[in-house]
Design a protein around this motif. Structure first.
Motif, PDB file in Angstrom:
ATOM      1  N   VAL A  68       0.826  -1.212   0.000  1.00 55.03           N
ATOM      2  CA  VAL A  68       0.000   0.000   0.000  1.00 55.03           C
ATOM      3  C   VAL A  68       0.861   1.263   0.000  1.00 55.03           C
ATOM      4  O   VAL A  68       0.339   2.372  -0.038  1.00 55.03           O
ATOM      5  CB  VAL A  68      -0.949   0.040   1.211  1.00 55.03           C
ATOM      6  CG1 VAL A  68      -1.971  -1.067   1.112  1.00 55.03           C
ATOM      7  CG2 VAL A  68      -0.175  -0.032   2.523  1.00 55.03           C
ATOM      8  N   GLU A  92       0.738  -6.771   1.028  1.00 53.11           N
ATOM      9  CA  GLU A  92      -0.695  -7.073   1.129  1.00 53.11           C
ATOM     10  C   GLU A  92      -0.938  -8.576   1.214  1.00 53.11           C
ATOM     11  O   GLU A  92      -1.822  -9.025   1.927  1.00 53.11           O
ATOM     12  CB  GLU A  92      -1.422  -6.499  -0.085  1.00 53.11           C
ATOM     13  CG  GLU A  92      -1.446  -4.984  -0.127  1.00 53.11           C
ATOM     14  CD  GLU A  92      -2.279  -4.476  -1.284  1.00 53.11           C
ATOM     15  OE1 GLU A  92      -3.406  -4.024  -1.028  1.00 53.11           O
ATOM     16  OE2 GLU A  92      -1.814  -4.539  -2.433  1.00 53.11           O
ATOM     17  N   TYR A 231      -8.901  -5.341  -8.785  1.00 56.66           N
ATOM     18  CA  TYR A 231      -7.671  -4.567  -8.646  1.00 56.66           C
ATOM     19  C   TYR A 231      -8.061  -3.103  -8.506  1.00 56.66           C
ATOM     20  O   TYR A 231      -8.707  -2.535  -9.381  1.00 56.66           O
ATOM     21  CB  TYR A 231      -6.793  -4.777  -9.872  1.00 56.66           C
ATOM     22  CG  TYR A 231      -5.355  -4.312  -9.742  1.00 56.66           C
ATOM     23  CD1 TYR A 231      -4.737  -4.186  -8.505  1.00 56.66           C
ATOM     24  CD2 TYR A 231      -4.611  -4.011 -10.875  1.00 56.66           C
ATOM     25  CE1 TYR A 231      -3.424  -3.787  -8.396  1.00 56.66           C
ATOM     26  CE2 TYR A 231      -3.283  -3.611 -10.786  1.00 56.66           C
ATOM     27  CZ  TYR A 231      -2.689  -3.507  -9.541  1.00 56.66           C
ATOM     28  OH  TYR A 231      -1.363  -3.104  -9.437  1.00 56.66           O
ATOM     29  N   SER A 256      -4.473   2.275   3.070  1.00 57.63           N
ATOM     30  CA  SER A 256      -4.060   1.093   3.819  1.00 57.63           C
ATOM     31  C   SER A 256      -5.251   0.468   4.537  1.00 57.63           C
ATOM     32  O   SER A 256      -5.393  -0.765   4.571  1.00 57.63           O
ATOM     33  CB  SER A 256      -2.976   1.473   4.831  1.00 57.63           C
ATOM     34  OG  SER A 256      -2.569   0.359   5.594  1.00 57.63           O
ATOM     35  N   SER A 259      -7.356  -1.417   2.051  1.00 58.18           N
ATOM     36  CA  SER A 259      -6.689  -2.665   1.689  1.00 58.18           C
ATOM     37  C   SER A 259      -6.862  -3.713   2.782  1.00 58.18           C
ATOM     38  O   SER A 259      -7.172  -4.880   2.506  1.00 58.18           O
ATOM     39  CB  SER A 259      -5.195  -2.410   1.440  1.00 58.18           C
ATOM     40  OG  SER A 259      -4.500  -3.618   1.260  1.00 58.18           O
ATOM     41  N   GLU A 260      -6.678  -3.301   4.032  1.00 58.99           N
ATOM     42  CA  GLU A 260      -6.797  -4.233   5.147  1.00 58.99           C
ATOM     43  C   GLU A 260      -8.221  -4.766   5.265  1.00 58.99           C
ATOM     44  O   GLU A 260      -8.443  -5.951   5.541  1.00 58.99           O
ATOM     45  CB  GLU A 260      -6.371  -3.554   6.447  1.00 58.99           C
ATOM     46  CG  GLU A 260      -6.392  -4.478   7.650  1.00 58.99           C
ATOM     47  CD  GLU A 260      -5.889  -3.803   8.923  1.00 58.99           C
ATOM     48  OE1 GLU A 260      -5.955  -4.443   9.981  1.00 58.99           O
ATOM     49  OE2 GLU A 260      -5.441  -2.639   8.844  1.00 58.99           O
ATOM     50  N   SER A 264      -6.582  -9.744   1.328  1.00 50.73           N
ATOM     51  CA  SER A 264      -5.618 -10.044   0.269  1.00 50.73           C
ATOM     52  C   SER A 264      -6.274 -10.555  -1.006  1.00 50.73           C
ATOM     53  O   SER A 264      -5.608 -10.686  -2.035  1.00 50.73           O
ATOM     54  CB  SER A 264      -4.596 -11.068   0.757  1.00 50.73           C
ATOM     55  OG  SER A 264      -5.216 -12.291   1.105  1.00 50.73           O
ATOM     56  N   TYR A 266      -8.236  -8.866  -2.649  1.00 48.74           N
ATOM     57  CA  TYR A 266      -8.252  -7.676  -3.482  1.00 48.74           C
ATOM     58  C   TYR A 266      -6.845  -7.080  -3.488  1.00 48.74           C
ATOM     59  O   TYR A 266      -6.183  -7.039  -2.455  1.00 48.74           O
ATOM     60  CB  TYR A 266      -9.241  -6.636  -2.945  1.00 48.74           C
ATOM     61  CG  TYR A 266     -10.680  -7.085  -3.015  1.00 48.74           C
ATOM     62  CD1 TYR A 266     -11.491  -6.724  -4.079  1.00 48.74           C
ATOM     63  CD2 TYR A 266     -11.218  -7.895  -2.020  1.00 48.74           C
ATOM     64  CE1 TYR A 266     -12.808  -7.148  -4.152  1.00 48.74           C
ATOM     65  CE2 TYR A 266     -12.534  -8.330  -2.081  1.00 48.74           C
ATOM     66  CZ  TYR A 266     -13.326  -7.946  -3.148  1.00 48.74           C
ATOM     67  OH  TYR A 266     -14.627  -8.369  -3.219  1.00 48.74           O
ATOM     68  N   VAL A 268      -4.448  -3.721  -4.109  1.00 46.94           N
ATOM     69  CA  VAL A 268      -4.551  -2.269  -4.084  1.00 46.94           C
ATOM     70  C   VAL A 268      -3.207  -1.672  -4.482  1.00 46.94           C
ATOM     71  O   VAL A 268      -2.175  -2.024  -3.925  1.00 46.94           O
ATOM     72  CB  VAL A 268      -4.956  -1.760  -2.679  1.00 46.94           C
ATOM     73  CG1 VAL A 268      -4.975  -0.235  -2.656  1.00 46.94           C
ATOM     74  CG2 VAL A 268      -6.314  -2.317  -2.283  1.00 46.94           C
ATOM     75  N   TRP A 269      -3.225  -0.768  -5.457  1.00 42.31           N
ATOM     76  CA  TRP A 269      -2.013  -0.059  -5.881  1.00 42.31           C
ATOM     77  C   TRP A 269      -2.199   1.411  -5.544  1.00 42.31           C
ATOM     78  O   TRP A 269      -3.062   2.087  -6.097  1.00 42.31           O
ATOM     79  CB  TRP A 269      -1.771  -0.244  -7.375  1.00 42.31           C
ATOM     80  CG  TRP A 269      -0.417   0.235  -7.842  1.00 42.31           C
ATOM     81  CD1 TRP A 269       0.581   0.779  -7.088  1.00 42.31           C
ATOM     82  CD2 TRP A 269       0.083   0.189  -9.186  1.00 42.31           C
ATOM     83  NE1 TRP A 269       1.676   1.076  -7.873  1.00 42.31           N
ATOM     84  CE2 TRP A 269       1.394   0.716  -9.163  1.00 42.31           C
ATOM     85  CE3 TRP A 269      -0.451  -0.250 -10.395  1.00 42.31           C
ATOM     86  CZ2 TRP A 269       2.178   0.833 -10.313  1.00 42.31           C
ATOM     87  CZ3 TRP A 269       0.328  -0.142 -11.541  1.00 42.31           C
ATOM     88  CH2 TRP A 269       1.627   0.395 -11.500  1.00 42.31           C
ATOM     89  N   ASN A 270      -1.380   1.910  -4.622  1.00 40.84           N
ATOM     90  CA  ASN A 270      -1.432   3.314  -4.225  1.00 40.84           C
ATOM     91  C   ASN A 270      -0.541   4.116  -5.176  1.00 40.84           C
ATOM     92  O   ASN A 270       0.684   4.029  -5.115  1.00 40.84           O
ATOM     93  CB  ASN A 270      -0.947   3.458  -2.775  1.00 40.84           C
ATOM     94  CG  ASN A 270      -1.127   4.854  -2.231  1.00 40.84           C
ATOM     95  OD1 ASN A 270      -1.365   5.807  -2.968  1.00 40.84           O
ATOM     96  ND2 ASN A 270      -0.997   4.993  -0.912  1.00 40.84           N
TER      97      ASN A 270
END
Length: 374
Positions: A68, A92, A231, A256, A259-260, A264, A266, A268-270
């Motif tokens: 994240v 992640e 995604y 974050s 994402s949590e 996992s 899913y 996540v791209w920050n």
């Protein structure tokens, strides 16, 4: 149309899904008043959901982000004498995964007024002298079992200005709760970097001693082979990046937390960056293409467009107008939806504005509501 429920984590913002609009145009009688459109468009048509085109293939489809922490470039660092940088990434999805790292020698967004760097600017030629990864439970543990990262089978690489490239793939087994530790030695006058702002443990290593350093050159993607249900890419400024919105190295900024909560399954791209503007995003092709890789994209710009304005060759810029910011946001939404991405639009949050800037924010948020309704 499939939807993702983002829960109610992002309490600072009003979230609205840009996913409903008439999917065909209606004939409007000449000189009809605007408020008569509801009568012109049949109810069934007005409520028809937007049918997005099929998701476009992307070079980022095989390896998805597994952290994240945002790794884009909003500045550049001078490593003309050579320097070793070390960064700790919470992952992640733990366990054994195949990793591959993506690099772009381009600066994504403008820092401050752009006196040194700006969106779309190439970094200088530089040398990768070595690169390695390992895993550790914390930043105090001794680092062992390094795995070398190679480039077309070579331990180093000469990088040209504006070049994009991938590393060779490696398999890493990262235990639950451990970090992926990235370390590399590079040499060059102007290497794109990320101002981490105490978002994770990041150091420059001198005489084997790590010294905290805020300006860290990084791969643009910490990629791993994953098969998520969805995604999600998070595209915006420092609030998305997480800078100054969290305790040091606590990973409790909203990307974050999302994402949590999603888990996992899913990915996540920050791709958020401190000081970024919507006006940066529309001219920074590589950055926008990375955002397009997501099935769902959160779009959160406005604050820096209001307080810093558009890049103006390093000179002080005027505040961008609501009309200008709206046009950039609409361009980004069109680009993202054309790539098959669902878009979640954030409005501009409260800030310590003077009266004039607060008026711009208020007008902008009124326009964001209209965009979302459309």
């Amino acid at each position: 149309m499939k939807r993702i429920l983002m829960l109610s984590l992002c309490t600072m913002f009003f979230l609205s899904g840009c996913g409903t609009t008439p999917n065909s145009s209606a004939t409007v009688p000449e000189n009809s008043p605007a408020d008569s459109l509801a009568e012109i468009i049949p109810e069934t048509e007005a409520e028809t959901e937007l049918i997005l085109p099929e998701k476009q293939p992307s070079e980022f489809d095989e390896y998805l982000s597994n952290t994240v922490i945002a790794t884009g470039a909003n500045y550049a660092t001078d490593a003309s004498k050579g320097a070793t940088y070390r960064t700790y990434f919470p992952v992640e999805q733990s366990g054994a995964l195949e990793y591959c790292f993506y690099f772009s020698n381009v600066i994504d967004s403008t820092w401050e007024r752009g006196r040194l760097t700006h969106a779309g600017m190439n970094g200088s030629d530089y040398e990768i002298l070595s690169a390695h990864v390992t895993t550790a439970p914390d930043a105090e543990s001794e680092l062992t079992d390094w795995t070398e990262i190679t480039f077309d089978g070579n331990s180093g690489k000469s990088v040209k200005a504006g070049e994009t490239f991938w590393s060779d793939a490696v398999t890493l087994d990262i235990p639950e709760g451990n970090y992926l530790v990235w370390e590399w030695t590079v040499q060059g006058e102007l290497i794109p970097c990320n101002k981490m702002s105490e978002l994770t443990y990041s150091y420059i290593v001198k005489d084997d001693e790590p010294i905290y350093n805020m300006d860290i050159p990084l791969p643009k993607l910490i990629g791993a082979k994953r098969e998520p249900k969805k995604y999600l890419t998070c595209f915006g400024d420092s609030i998305t990046q997480g800078a100054q919105t969290t305790k040091t190295n606590a990973y409790n900024f909203w990307v974050s937390e999302i994402s949590e909560t999603l888990g996992s399954e899913y990915a996540v791209w920050n791709v958020g960056l401190g000081y970024a503007r919507a006006s940066d995003a529309v001219v920074s092709e590589n950055w926008l293409n990375r955002a397009k890789s997501g099935d769902v994209v959160t779009l959160a710009f406005g604050t820096n467009d209001i307080v810093a304005g558009q890049y103006n060759d390093g000179k002080p810029a005027n505040t961008s107008t609501p009309e200008e910011i709206e046009a950039w946001i609409r361009t980004l939404i069109t680009e993202l939806q054309s790539a098959g991405c669902q878009v979640i639009l954030f409005n501009a949050p409260p800030f310590d504005y003077d009266e004039a800037h607060e008026a711009v924010r208020t007008a902008l948020n009124e326009r964001f509501t209209v965009i979302a309704e459309e």
